[in-house]
Motif scaffolding. Structure first.
Motif, PDB file in Angstrom:
ATOM      1  N   ALA A 128       0.828  -1.009  -0.089  1.00  0.00           N
ATOM      2  CA  ALA A 128       0.174  -0.130  -0.103  1.00  0.00           C
ATOM      3  C   ALA A 128       0.932   1.002  -0.091  1.00  0.00           C
ATOM      4  O   ALA A 128       0.546   2.037  -0.720  1.00  0.00           O
ATOM      5  N   ALA A 129       2.011   1.309   0.737  1.00  0.00           N
ATOM      6  CA  ALA A 129       2.860   2.367   0.737  1.00  0.00           C
ATOM      7  C   ALA A 129       3.516   2.532  -0.558  1.00  0.00           C
ATOM      8  O   ALA A 129       3.773   3.739  -0.914  1.00  0.00           O
ATOM      9  N   ASP A 130       3.903   1.372  -1.098  1.00  0.00           N
ATOM     10  CA  ASP A 130       4.509   1.543  -2.744  1.00  0.00           C
ATOM     11  C   ASP A 130       3.413   2.230  -3.559  1.00  0.00           C
ATOM     12  O   ASP A 130       3.726   3.313  -4.221  1.00  0.00           O
ATOM     13  N   LEU A 131       2.096   1.866  -3.579  1.00  0.00           N
ATOM     14  CA  LEU A 131       1.112   2.383  -4.306  1.00  0.00           C
ATOM     15  C   LEU A 131       0.737   3.827  -4.321  1.00  0.00           C
ATOM     16  O   LEU A 131       0.716   4.490  -5.144  1.00  0.00           O
ATOM     17  N   PHE A 132       1.036   3.966  -3.143  1.00  0.00           N
ATOM     18  CA  PHE A 132       0.975   5.706  -2.699  1.00  0.00           C
ATOM     19  C   PHE A 132       1.950   6.586  -3.782  1.00  0.00           C
ATOM     20  O   PHE A 132       1.321   7.523  -4.046  1.00  0.00           O
ATOM     21  N   TRP A 133       2.916   5.811  -3.760  1.00  0.00           N
ATOM     22  CA  TRP A 133       3.817   6.560  -4.639  1.00  0.00           C
ATOM     23  C   TRP A 133       3.927   6.380  -6.005  1.00  0.00           C
ATOM     24  O   TRP A 133       3.563   7.273  -7.029  1.00  0.00           O
TER      25      TRP A 133
END
Length: 298
Positions: free
Chosen positions: A258-263
């Protein structure tokens, strides 16, 4: 999560008052022009907040429609414009390129001659020098030219380069589309080089979730990390629905947390292109969702 499409096209008709280059009709994604209104409707239906307008090559080196659309929708659209590559006399406008509201940088297409030959011969050094001098971001579509782009990145280490479509040739499908992926991944050593993961379903031989794309995407992501991989569509040539192109990333790639997708899905390209939030930009929410690999964002 705020979603930003890293590449969409709009264009007008080929008319005597606004003629296309002679070979333009052969490369256009479709015969009927695409308006900003139609594009925004597609974005809205999938919950996408913003998009980067990339004026298409089949209109020639024109930015008028894209700039007008960005002026009309400043919190939704911005432009990576085109510039004639005819020689150093064209470098002058680059110093003032970002003075125009919504103008974020320049996009080059080097996959056809004469531009490919000019690039390999070093005859575009005037452009790299001028763009580097004013810290102007550059998107470049250059399949088969990743090694040569690496030399540009080495000589101009402050130049922000974005390699379009993972450098996949326009008509190639997996696995041939990524035959030169090792050369692309070698560019990750240069911290000012990023990649656009755009139009990727066009290179798949399979229906959604396009499983033949997953391994190449994972290699690219492992090399560049979440702040140098930018999701997008090039939606006017997609062989699938726009929503499926979104869900390829948000639902089908287990290696993206989810943190990767944020970027990857928006924040990274906003940061890279210095495109600030506007008054109607949605507020950020805490990043929650699938955990991805241990360690979170890289």
């Amino acid at each position: 999560m705020r979603l930003v499409d890293a590449q969409v096209h709009i264009w007008g008709a080929d008319t005597p008052a606004r003629p296309w280059p002679p070979d333009g009709a052969a490369t256009a994604h479709r015969a009927v022009p695409v308006t900003a209104g139609e594009t925004l409707a597609v974005l809205d239906a999938a919950g996408v907040h913003r998009a980067v307008l990339v004026p298409p090559s089949w209109e020639g080196d024109r930015n008028d429609l894209a700039w007008a659309a960005a002026a009309q929708h400043p919190d939704r659209l911005a432009v990576m414009g085109r510039i004639p590559l005819t020689g150093p006399a064209q470098a002058g406008p680059l110093a003032r390129w970002r003075d125009r509201p919504g103008s974020l940088g320049v996009r080059l297409t080097l996959h056809r001659d004469p531009w490919r030959t000019l690039f390999l011969a070093g005859d575009l050094d005037w452009f790299w020098t001028a763009a580097n001098a004013v810290a102007l971001p550059v998107m470049v579509y250059a399949p088969g030219l990743s090694t040569a782009l690496g030399e540009v990145a080495r000589r101009f280490p402050d130049l922000r380069l974005i390699v379009d479509h993972l450098a996949a040739p326009v008509d190639a499908r997996c696995p041939e589309a990524f035959a030169h992926l090792t050369d692309l991944i070698a560019l990750a050593r240069h911290p000012r080089v990023a990649v656009k993961a755009t139009a990727l379903p066009c290179h798949s031989r399979l229906p959604f979730p396009f499983s033949d794309l997953h391994a190449p995407l994972e290699r690219v992501f492992d090399a560049f990390g979440p702040r140098r991989v930018f999701w997008g569509s090039d939606w006017t040539r997609l062989p699938c629905s726009y929503r499926e192109n979104v869900e390829l990333f948000t639902e089908a790639l287990p290696f993206l947390s989810a943190a990767d997708l944020f970027w990857v899905m928006g924040e990274a390209i906003l940061e890279w292109l210095d495109w600030p939030a506007g008054p109607s930009w949605p507020k950020l929410r805490p990043v929650v969702g699938r955990p991805g690999r241990p360690g979170g964002p890289r």
